[in-house]
Design a protein around this motif. Structure first.
Motif, PDB file in Angstrom:
ATOM      1  N   PRO A 120       0.816  -1.216   0.000  1.00  0.00           N
ATOM      2  CA  PRO A 120       0.000   0.000   0.000  1.00  0.00           C
ATOM      3  C   PRO A 120       0.854   1.273   0.000  1.00  0.00           C
ATOM      4  O   PRO A 120       0.532   2.250  -0.679  1.00  0.00           O
ATOM      5  CB  PRO A 120      -0.831  -0.131   1.276  1.00  0.00           C
ATOM      6  CG  PRO A 120      -0.946  -1.610   1.491  1.00  0.00           C
ATOM      7  CD  PRO A 120       0.367  -2.170   1.038  1.00  0.00           C
ATOM      8  N   GLN A 121       1.975   1.251   0.746  1.00  0.00           N
ATOM      9  CA  GLN A 121       2.848   2.422   0.782  1.00  0.00           C
ATOM     10  C   GLN A 121       3.517   2.642  -0.576  1.00  0.00           C
ATOM     11  O   GLN A 121       3.690   3.783  -1.018  1.00  0.00           O
ATOM     12  CB  GLN A 121       3.919   2.269   1.860  1.00  0.00           C
ATOM     13  CG  GLN A 121       4.792   3.515   2.040  1.00  0.00           C
ATOM     14  CD  GLN A 121       3.978   4.728   2.441  1.00  0.00           C
ATOM     15  OE1 GLN A 121       3.275   4.707   3.451  1.00  0.00           O
ATOM     16  NE2 GLN A 121       4.047   5.792   1.658  1.00  0.00           N
ATOM     17  N   GLY A 122       3.884   1.544  -1.241  1.00  0.00           N
ATOM     18  CA  GLY A 122       4.511   1.669  -2.554  1.00  0.00           C
ATOM     19  C   GLY A 122       3.578   2.296  -3.567  1.00  0.00           C
ATOM     20  O   GLY A 122       3.980   3.170  -4.355  1.00  0.00           O
ATOM     21  N   GLU A 123       2.327   1.864  -3.566  1.00  0.00           N
ATOM     22  CA  GLU A 123       1.358   2.440  -4.495  1.00  0.00           C
ATOM     23  C   GLU A 123       1.123   3.918  -4.179  1.00  0.00           C
ATOM     24  O   GLU A 123       1.030   4.754  -5.083  1.00  0.00           O
ATOM     25  CB  GLU A 123       0.048   1.656  -4.437  1.00  0.00           C
ATOM     26  CG  GLU A 123      -0.953   2.090  -5.497  1.00  0.00           C
ATOM     27  CD  GLU A 123      -2.085   1.085  -5.662  1.00  0.00           C
ATOM     28  OE1 GLU A 123      -3.014   1.379  -6.428  1.00  0.00           O
ATOM     29  OE2 GLU A 123      -2.028  -0.003  -5.030  1.00  0.00           O
ATOM     30  N   THR A 124       1.059   4.238  -2.898  1.00  0.00           N
ATOM     31  CA  THR A 124       0.897   5.645  -2.506  1.00  0.00           C
ATOM     32  C   THR A 124       2.103   6.473  -2.933  1.00  0.00           C
ATOM     33  O   THR A 124       1.964   7.593  -3.442  1.00  0.00           O
ATOM     34  CB  THR A 124       0.708   5.748  -0.983  1.00  0.00           C
ATOM     35  OG1 THR A 124      -0.488   5.066  -0.613  1.00  0.00           O
ATOM     36  CG2 THR A 124       0.611   7.200  -0.531  1.00  0.00           C
ATOM     37  N   ASN A 125       3.298   5.925  -2.743  1.00  0.00           N
ATOM     38  CA  ASN A 125       4.509   6.640  -3.168  1.00  0.00           C
ATOM     39  C   ASN A 125       4.491   6.925  -4.666  1.00  0.00           C
ATOM     40  O   ASN A 125       4.832   8.026  -5.108  1.00  0.00           O
ATOM     41  CB  ASN A 125       5.754   5.823  -2.819  1.00  0.00           C
ATOM     42  CG  ASN A 125       6.090   5.848  -1.340  1.00  0.00           C
ATOM     43  OD1 ASN A 125       5.611   6.714  -0.601  1.00  0.00           O
ATOM     44  ND2 ASN A 125       6.896   4.899  -0.896  1.00  0.00           N
ATOM     45  N   ALA A 126       4.110   5.915  -5.458  1.00  0.00           N
ATOM     46  CA  ALA A 126       4.076   6.095  -6.909  1.00  0.00           C
ATOM     47  C   ALA A 126       3.129   7.226  -7.290  1.00  0.00           C
ATOM     48  O   ALA A 126       3.465   8.104  -8.109  1.00  0.00           O
ATOM     49  CB  ALA A 126       3.653   4.797  -7.594  1.00  0.00           C
ATOM     50  N   ARG A 127       1.946   7.222  -6.699  1.00  0.00           N
ATOM     51  CA  ARG A 127       0.951   8.251  -7.041  1.00  0.00           C
ATOM     52  C   ARG A 127       1.413   9.629  -6.569  1.00  0.00           C
ATOM     53  O   ARG A 127       1.305  10.614  -7.308  1.00  0.00           O
ATOM     54  CB  ARG A 127      -0.403   7.891  -6.427  1.00  0.00           C
ATOM     55  CG  ARG A 127      -1.513   8.861  -6.803  1.00  0.00           C
ATOM     56  CD  ARG A 127      -2.879   8.372  -6.361  1.00  0.00           C
ATOM     57  NE  ARG A 127      -3.357   7.271  -7.217  1.00  0.00           N
ATOM     58  CZ  ARG A 127      -3.349   5.999  -6.876  1.00  0.00           C
ATOM     59  NH1 ARG A 127      -2.883   5.618  -5.688  1.00  0.00           N
ATOM     60  NH2 ARG A 127      -3.791   5.064  -7.704  1.00  0.00           N
ATOM     61  N   GLN A 128       1.962   9.703  -5.352  1.00  0.00           N
ATOM     62  CA  GLN A 128       2.358  10.999  -4.812  1.00  0.00           C
ATOM     63  C   GLN A 128       3.574  11.568  -5.535  1.00  0.00           C
ATOM     64  O   GLN A 128       3.634  12.777  -5.811  1.00  0.00           O
ATOM     65  CB  GLN A 128       2.623  10.881  -3.311  1.00  0.00           C
ATOM     66  CG  GLN A 128       1.350  10.651  -2.490  1.00  0.00           C
ATOM     67  CD  GLN A 128       1.607  10.557  -1.006  1.00  0.00           C
ATOM     68  OE1 GLN A 128       2.751  10.371  -0.557  1.00  0.00           O
ATOM     69  NE2 GLN A 128       0.548  10.658  -0.200  1.00  0.00           N
ATOM     70  N   PHE A 129       4.564  10.732  -5.834  1.00  0.00           N
ATOM     71  CA  PHE A 129       5.720  11.207  -6.601  1.00  0.00           C
ATOM     72  C   PHE A 129       5.264  11.697  -7.970  1.00  0.00           C
ATOM     73  O   PHE A 129       5.676  12.762  -8.436  1.00  0.00           O
ATOM     74  CB  PHE A 129       6.754  10.088  -6.763  1.00  0.00           C
ATOM     75  CG  PHE A 129       7.814  10.064  -5.705  1.00  0.00           C
ATOM     76  CD1 PHE A 129       9.116  10.440  -5.993  1.00  0.00           C
ATOM     77  CD2 PHE A 129       7.527   9.663  -4.411  1.00  0.00           C
ATOM     78  CE1 PHE A 129      10.107  10.420  -5.032  1.00  0.00           C
ATOM     79  CE2 PHE A 129       8.498   9.633  -3.426  1.00  0.00           C
ATOM     80  CZ  PHE A 129       9.799  10.013  -3.735  1.00  0.00           C
ATOM     81  N   ALA A 130       4.418  10.901  -8.655  1.00  0.00           N
ATOM     82  CA  ALA A 130       3.970  11.283  -9.993  1.00  0.00           C
ATOM     83  C   ALA A 130       3.166  12.579  -9.958  1.00  0.00           C
ATOM     84  O   ALA A 130       3.290  13.423 -10.848  1.00  0.00           O
ATOM     85  CB  ALA A 130       3.140  10.154 -10.602  1.00  0.00           C
ATOM     86  N   GLN A 131       2.338  12.728  -8.931  1.00  0.00           N
ATOM     87  CA  GLN A 131       1.533  13.951  -8.833  1.00  0.00           C
ATOM     88  C   GLN A 131       2.434  15.166  -8.624  1.00  0.00           C
ATOM     89  O   GLN A 131       2.248  16.212  -9.261  1.00  0.00           O
ATOM     90  CB  GLN A 131       0.519  13.839  -7.700  1.00  0.00           C
ATOM     91  CG  GLN A 131      -0.407  15.052  -7.596  1.00  0.00           C
ATOM     92  CD  GLN A 131      -1.556  14.836  -6.630  1.00  0.00           C
ATOM     93  OE1 GLN A 131      -1.740  13.751  -6.096  1.00  0.00           O
ATOM     94  NE2 GLN A 131      -2.353  15.870  -6.410  1.00  0.00           N
ATOM     95  N   ALA A 132       3.417  15.036  -7.736  1.00  0.00           N
ATOM     96  CA  ALA A 132       4.336  16.153  -7.491  1.00  0.00           C
ATOM     97  C   ALA A 132       5.145  16.470  -8.740  1.00  0.00           C
ATOM     98  O   ALA A 132       5.364  17.649  -9.072  1.00  0.00           O
ATOM     99  CB  ALA A 132       5.264  15.809  -6.332  1.00  0.00           C
ATOM    100  N   LEU A 133       5.579  15.445  -9.443  1.00  0.00           N
ATOM    101  CA  LEU A 133       6.323  15.662 -10.688  1.00  0.00           C
ATOM    102  C   LEU A 133       5.429  16.293 -11.747  1.00  0.00           C
ATOM    103  O   LEU A 133       5.852  17.191 -12.495  1.00  0.00           O
ATOM    104  CB  LEU A 133       6.905  14.337 -11.179  1.00  0.00           C
ATOM    105  CG  LEU A 133       8.043  13.770 -10.318  1.00  0.00           C
ATOM    106  CD1 LEU A 133       8.253  12.298 -10.615  1.00  0.00           C
ATOM    107  CD2 LEU A 133       9.328  14.550 -10.541  1.00  0.00           C
ATOM    108  N   GLY A 134       4.178  15.818 -11.832  1.00  0.00           N
ATOM    109  CA  GLY A 134       3.237  16.405 -12.780  1.00  0.00           C
ATOM    110  C   GLY A 134       2.991  17.874 -12.496  1.00  0.00           C
ATOM    111  O   GLY A 134       2.925  18.702 -13.418  1.00  0.00           O
ATOM    112  N   GLN A 135       2.877  18.223 -11.224  1.00  0.00           N
ATOM    113  CA  GLN A 135       2.675  19.626 -10.863  1.00  0.00           C
ATOM    114  C   GLN A 135       3.883  20.475 -11.230  1.00  0.00           C
ATOM    115  O   GLN A 135       3.758  21.684 -11.450  1.00  0.00           O
ATOM    116  CB  GLN A 135       2.385  19.725  -9.366  1.00  0.00           C
ATOM    117  CG  GLN A 135       1.015  19.180  -8.978  1.00  0.00           C
ATOM    118  CD  GLN A 135       0.826  19.017  -7.480  1.00  0.00           C
ATOM    119  OE1 GLN A 135       1.799  19.008  -6.718  1.00  0.00           O
ATOM    120  NE2 GLN A 135      -0.425  18.872  -7.047  1.00  0.00           N
TER     121      GLN A 135
END
Length: 368
Positions: free
Chosen positions: A129-144
């Motif tokens: 669960p933490q890995g999936e959250t990390n992927a989404r949060q990193f991608a969102q920050a990078l997208g921003q």
């Protein structure tokens, strides 16, 4: 693309016994596929051997049906494209690979493939669960921060990365191992529609191609090739994500990894990468700073397809001069390795700027 031209490309790629390597050799030797099929079998044999030359003599049985299917797919919507090696919209970064795709099928915005800031995010299909959250949060920050995330549309980390990038307001590119007329896994059908609307889905496989296991390691080289760096979120020691990381490193791209628990099997691949020299990251800012994505985009990089590529092209043409030149002489003048030089020459030949002469010589066309 006119039907005869499309048919020639598909015949070259769909003929059993003629792989991508042979197809590239034939294109390098003779130019466009229609010119390839204008040659006698003896000329093919000299380039790719007797077995492949024999296979080329007969078109595949389903060729006309495949041409019909492809033309219908292209005509169905304006956001469907086929890019050949010589197309100006073909991603120049892929031409630097030793084995660039000969054809790319694209659904969505082709400009996403030329985004000035591209990062691959890959990882486990069964993350914590933490890995999936990390992927989404990193991608969102990078997208921003204006980064286009490239991944493979798989379950787990890939899907979370695509979703996060779009939440961040950036385009995302999915490289898949099937034909673009099907979605795999089916659970990502809605996600695929969103990606097509906010980025692009890419495949080198013809329409109708099912999700065969051998295709996914092959598609990983495109994920690595399209990206200026690769982030591995979670991965087992034996995994496709580590293949992508290795290919990225071989292509001179940065590799990043997120550390995890020493007790989690999904962290062992990342820890192995870090031991091998991948950069340990704890936040998206680490990546932005390392790749200089935090800096303003230079004006030349905003110009779209081929940005910055024209200068390299001009330098190669200048090195050729206007007299016939051998490949060895051109390599000595430019210092380029053979694979890189051959890829660039093929691109110039397909665009009509370089011609091949008898005796293995090359000559620049026109005065530009």
């Amino acid at each position: 693309m006119p039907r005869p031209e499309l048919a020639a490309w598909l015949r070259l790629l769909l003929t059993p016994g003629v792989g991508l390597d042979s197809a590239r050799k034939l294109l390098a030797a003779f130019g466009l596929p229609e010119a390839v099929f204008a040659q006698p079998a003896s000329a093919w044999q000299a380039v790719v051997g007797a077995r492949a030359a024999s296979a080329l003599e007969q078109p595949p049985e389903d060729l006309e049906a495949q041409v019909d299917r492809t033309q219908a797919w292209l005509a169905d919507a304006a956001d469907r494209h086929i890019l050949t090696l010589g197309d100006p919209l073909y991603p120049p970064d892929l031409l630097q690979m030793a084995d660039p795709p000969v054809l790319l099928y694209v659904l969505g915005d082709v400009q996403a493939l030329h985004h000035p800031r591209r990062l691959a995010i890959v990882g486990s299909r069964n993350p914590t669960p933490q890995g999936e959250t990390n992927a989404r949060q990193f991608a969102q920050a990078l997208g921003q921060a204006g980064v286009c995330v490239v991944s493979g549309l798989a379950l787990g980390v890939d899907g979370a990365a695509h979703d996060g990038a779009m939440l961040g307001g950036a385009p995302t590119v999915a490289v898949v191992g099937t034909g673009l007329d099907r979605v795999y896994p089916k659970r990502h059908l809605a996600l695929a529609h969103r990606i097509g609307a906010q980025g692009a889905i890419v495949s080198e496989y013809p329409l109708g191609t099912p999700p065969l296991p051998a295709h996914f390691p092959q598609r990983n080289r495109i994920i690595a090739g399209l990206s200026q760096g690769t982030l591995v979120v979670e991965a087992a020691v034996q995994s496709g994500s580590l293949i992508t990381a290795r290919l990225a490193a071989e292509q001179g791209r940065e590799v990043f990894a997120i550390p995890g628990s020493i007790h989690a099997p999904q962290s062992r691949g990342c820890h192995a990468l870090i031991r091998q020299g991948a950069k340990l990251v704890e936040s998206a800012q680490d990546i932005l700073e390392d790749l200089r994505f935090a800096e303003p985009v230079p004006p030349d990089d905003r110009a779209g397809p081929g940005s910055g590529h024209g200068a390299k092209e001009d330098s190669l043409l200048r090195a050729m001069g206007h007299d016939p030149v051998s490949l060895d002489a051109l390599q000595a003048r430019t210092g380029l390795d053979t694979a890189h030089l051959q890829a660039r020459l093929l691109e110039l030949e397909l665009s009509g700027e370089v011609a091949r002469l008898p005796g293995g010589l090359l000559q620049r066309q026109g005065q530009g």
